[in-house]
Design a protein around this motif. Structure first.
Motif, short mmCIF file in Angstrom:
data_model
loop_
_atom_site.label_atom_id
_atom_site.label_comp_id
_atom_site.label_asym_id
_atom_site.label_seq_id
_atom_site.Cartn_x
_atom_site.Cartn_y
_atom_site.Cartn_z
N ASP A 398 -20.83 -40.43 -5.06
CA ASP A 398 -20.82 -39.24 -4.23
C ASP A 398 -21.52 -39.48 -2.89
N GLU A 400 -24.44 -40.55 -2.58
CA GLU A 400 -25.89 -40.45 -2.78
C GLU A 400 -26.43 -41.58 -3.65
N THR C 265 -25.89 -30.52 -17.12
CA THR C 265 -24.87 -30.65 -16.09
C THR C 265 -25.15 -31.91 -15.28
N ARG C 266 -24.16 -32.30 -14.54
CA ARG C 266 -24.29 -33.54 -13.77
C ARG C 266 -25.51 -33.52 -12.85
N ARG C 267 -25.74 -32.39 -12.20
CA ARG C 267 -26.85 -32.31 -11.26
C ARG C 267 -28.20 -32.18 -11.94
N THR C 270 -29.74 -27.09 -13.04
CA THR C 270 -29.00 -25.86 -12.74
C THR C 270 -29.52 -24.72 -13.62
N CYS C 301 -17.80 -31.21 -14.35
CA CYS C 301 -18.92 -31.87 -13.66
C CYS C 301 -18.47 -33.11 -12.90
N PRO C 303 -17.62 -35.22 -9.65
CA PRO C 303 -18.41 -35.03 -8.43
C PRO C 303 -17.77 -34.10 -7.40
N ASP C 306 -18.56 -30.55 -9.60
CA ASP C 306 -20.02 -30.53 -9.80
C ASP C 306 -20.52 -29.15 -10.21
N ASN C 437 -25.42 -20.71 -8.86
CA ASN C 437 -25.29 -22.15 -8.73
C ASN C 437 -26.51 -22.81 -8.13
N THR C 439 -29.84 -24.99 -8.03
CA THR C 439 -30.38 -26.15 -8.73
C THR C 439 -31.85 -26.24 -8.44
N ARG C 443 -33.41 -34.04 -10.44
CA ARG C 443 -32.01 -34.42 -10.37
C ARG C 443 -31.83 -35.81 -11.01
#
Lengths: 444, 444, 444
Positions: A398, A400, C265-267, C270, C301, C303, C306, C437, C439, C443
């Motif tokens: 992504d 990052e 979740t991916r991030r 959240t 999820c 990218p 997300d 949404n 966060t 991370r």
């Protein structure tokens, strides 16, 4: 990835063995921060790799400093009334305080004492002492010998010259496929000390020699220069290229039996730090935070430059008992430890070079990998490492996360992640760019 | 650094000893959030330091609140049919619910009961109870005595007045060399409770007294006001200066035998928090996160102000058994614990005052310290603490790290870092500015 | 908060018991990613809740994929020379490789072998295998039976059709009081596997059924679709609404005896992750970081989307021995474990729905709560949980912390925080908005 031969223990050991003869030839040279000892050392490196050699005139301003006068020495001694040399530069070039100005006098022991340096707690070792930036002279000797000195008088001679001349440094440049660069720096000063730093000089030479067989992604510069003033000079003359530097290492003190030690860059979390941790953690290496005392990383990581250049050593600074004494001779270099250090350096360098920042071009949902031949055809059982690596690269591509991040986050080996990235690049699912100076993770 | 005398244990103990007489004079006064008890307390503080005294009229709006009516009390009792006082304000001023409205009635015990407050589980102690913002009256008494009360009737008298008047608070201001400010706040309410809060009032007085002997970097305001409504009033009347506040402490409950306890600011990671941690961690103090229940830090750290003001106590709130009872008398103040608390407060205040944000003016490479007489002249052996501190300040003087950060990061004592910063400032290698309200490290 | 009935263990157990009959009716259906098995499954769900049903034509592009041909099967067998079926689809619909193309041939065992799938290490189980995106056919059988097969010849018949048709999915939509949305997704493919995924299908049905009795804050969509291609199709057709999604869960594999497992979740960080952790940590659940292998959270999820959609299972993927075999039948569903999973899902969903971002409208100092009837009238003793919750909400209502953050930070139960927020909203001290949404926290 590059440096395939040196990345194995056997290959690194074989290369270190071949280098032994060159180290033996370098050992007796009286290297200081300037002078012919440095030049002869560069001549010996040049038997392995071509060098761009630089001579910078005394007095040239480099940042807050000036290039010092050039120092050369022919002979030096302290002789008793019978003419017998009780301290003799010919016997060991550590006997003279480095950068001693010329002197030729007759003195009593009492007058001489302020100029003598010895180690009362390690009476059999000659210490290594310097006075680069203040004009003085002195002798270093075994404390046991110092205690035997009679009242004198003594003939005291330092047959040196300290006059306008040049500072010498050299670079071996291996061009890469991009204009992004990386640096390996090692200090060429220090006379007759094997671990500090023939081990670093020779390791950098072997790495440059191996790198020249291949085409790296980055342009690599292997820089051979004196401590502090050498890196300052290089930085002053290369400011224009500093924002292209993606990583690098200061190498030194790689042959003793202490644990491999990586010192993080000032910022921490740079690609160099993450690549080093990925390689070195499984080896049980020490990984320490940046501190401003040390070797030439002090200059590369000064706050005005703040480059992503870490340091690899075994025992740094005073952490081994032979440090800065005559006991740091070639017998201190442990063949197995030295080979492990060269192998580790090669692996870190290979990771820095192969690292890149992938961008998923089809990031909405997963792309259909099976259609592109990248995924098995019978569903229902678990995918293998390659399939997992594909999914991890796609998920974190992504902009990052670079490949080292992805390896760390996924728990997969960097090699597996890199192969997956290459496959995805070839399938036009991912486009990668060279990661420049990215920082992630914890800062100081 | 400032407050030299109080920063030693002996100096703090000596000052606390001298303060004993004042605390004895303050103890019997019936302090509430307004009234003559507060004014007489300020009179006693003024024997030590000059005060700017403020009287704010009842009804004045302060933020979401209004300054309440002023409360004064002459006498109060519950007497039996024989005229014997079974509860007597003259015996202990905790016997009256603070802010009780006037009453003069004859009542049976059954009618009186809803107005009585006692502690069944600690029957020998008189509780401390208040009703500042709702008009009512009551008596507090030992549960043992309450159980002995006959059916009555009783003569019930509260000879108080609750009428328009003023809220009293005072400041001792010590001007600094900059317009940046810092606050020490302590609550002046609470009648005849020694730890809560004669200990805080007297500690702030001693700190102000010592600070006046010196010229701090910051302008320090020692504010003596009632709990909640006092800090709200001060904040409402000083909004214009809030963005100049670099740090500060709420002080209170400093004399019991519980552990020193520092409560972080709401944001965490402020200069105050880091200074407090630097001083208090080695003392084994408890360092706790901000929570919105507590003392006047509640107001300073409310989200609309969010000031970098932490709190230093020993046992806060209900953490010691004598809390808010008649057992919190002067015998509860442990001389050694109180001296340690005063010393710790002085050290934290000294760090807040000396803290600053250095900027390396020669950040490209290291400056040549030897040329400026700041570095030893013989190289080859390890530098000392001062040289290390110089290197650390230079390395982290990037405008992101203040001196407390540098001390924390380097592991050096703040004093060593501060001396190095001063030397580098004098050599014009570093320029520093007062750190205002910087946050670093972890947030809540 | 919503879903009151299912948030208790008893209520969840009672609902799961009532669902048993529907699960028994669903078990024998041959569900694949398309076809009548899916449609009949949706019919059974529709006995509980109304569905919006969607039929998407084969060949329709969805992101990087295309909706595949529709597969239906009537019968399939391998019969020996005597006509005896040695492998028989009528006996168990796992016997046919899902998406097998039609075949009708006579073959020797040697010719048949490449089309057979069995588990040598678990010889009594029929494996589940698929070939959705490459045209082939095959049979799955117990390894013990495979070893007994004679040399043939065999009559081999797959009476299936793989022709243009439709992909079927359905939504049960429960409108909320705002236009912010949340998703529950569960996969409807997989024939005759009970844990994977009748448990998920039925849990989502029960949650939708209970949700329809109430008015949630968010609009909730319960989506029933096939794995991978179903979520891809839903995402492709709902891109316009994705930025309104505040949270959600992928549900599946909820009935085995493994520990409850939440996959972030991916991030990470959240609202969904924080709500799940708040509910699940006290239950001793496993909480694992996102990885790109798994169920439909892979698509939500990815990218490019997300989304804040996590996954709740018990043993995911291959973590239980019966996974993707004939042993995953209804006897594997442990009533107590299934009820606990439904209860946990209901609690997470209730938190996601009730979560909001409060803003303190009176942030300078504390508001006077007593005046508004929100705080006790006698001071001097410690406040209760409700008063603490009021202070915490006021302190953290700065637009950076939602109610789950405040519960986590304060150590209070979410319910207490939510009640305090409601009281402060009613007193016009706080204004809240639905958290979209957001966060926070660590991370990846």
């Amino acid at each position: 990835m590059i440096l395939t031969a040196l990345r194995s223990r056997a290959g690194a050991a074989e290369a270190a063995g071949r280098a032994r003869e060159t180290m033996q030839a370098m050992y007796p040279l009286c290297r200081s921060i300037t002078g012919n000892g440095v030049r002869r050392t560069l001549d010996l490196i040049e038997r392995w790799v071509p060098l761009e050699r630089h001579e910078v005139a005394s007095g040239t301003p480099v940042l807050d400093w000036k290039v010092p006068l050039e120092w050369n020495i022919r002979d030096a001694w302290v002789a008793d009334a019978s003419g017998k040399r009780v301290i003799d530069f010919q016997a060991h070039n550590l006997h003279v305080l480095s950068y001693s100005v010329p002197v030729r006098r007759t003195m009593t022991l009492d007058e001489l004492q302020p100029h003598l340096h010895s180690l009362p707690d390690r009476p059999d070792l000659i210490p290594y002492r310097t006075s680069y930036y203040r004009e003085q002279w002195g002798f270093c000797l075994r404390h046991r010998d110092r205690e035997r000195l009679g009242p004198g008088p003594y003939e005291v001679v330092v047959d040196s010259s300290l006059v306008p001349g040049h500072l010498s440094y050299a670079e071996c440049i291996v061009p890469g496929r991009t204009d992004v660069e990386a640096i390996v720096y090692t200090h060429t000063c220090h006379p007759s000390l094997a671990n500090d730093n023939l081990s670093g000089i020779m390791a950098a030479t072997l790495l440059a020699h191996a790198m020249r067989q291949e085409t790296p992604q980055l342009t690599w510069r292997f820089v051979f220069g004196p401590g502090t003033i050498g890196s300052l000079t290089w930085l002053a003359r290369n400011e224009v290229r500093l924002d292209r530097i993606a990583g690098g290492l200061v190498l030194g003190l790689l042959g003793d039996q202490g644990p491999l030690t990586y010192k993080r860059t000032r910022r921490g979390g740079t690609a160099t730090d993450r690549a080093a941790a990925h390689v070195l953690r499984p080896l049980g290496a020490r990984i320490v935070d940046f501190e401003p005392y040390g070797y030439d990383e002090r200059q590369f990581c000064s706050p005005g430059f703040d480059l992503p250049i870490g340091r690899l050593t075994r025992s740094p600074n005073g952490d081994y008992p032979e440090y800065h004494t005559s006991a740091d001779d070639l017998s201190l270099i442990d063949a197995e430890c030295y080979a492990q250090a060269i192998q580790a350096a090669a692996q870190v360098i290979a990771l820095i070079d192969a690292n890149r920042l992938p961008l998923n071009l089809a990031g909405k949902g997963e792309p259909q990998l099976g259609r592109r031949g990248l995924y098995g055809n019978i569903g229902g059982s678990a995918p293998g490492e390659f399939e997992h690596a594909l999914l991890w690269v796609l998920s974190l591509a992504d902009g990052e996360h670079d490949l080292v991040d992805i390896a760390d986050r996924s728990g997969l080996a960097f090699g597996a992640v890199e192969r997956a990235a290459t496959a995805l690049e070839q399938a036009h699912l991912v486009r990668s760019q060279t990661a420049r100076n990215k920082t992630s993770g914890a800062r100081p």
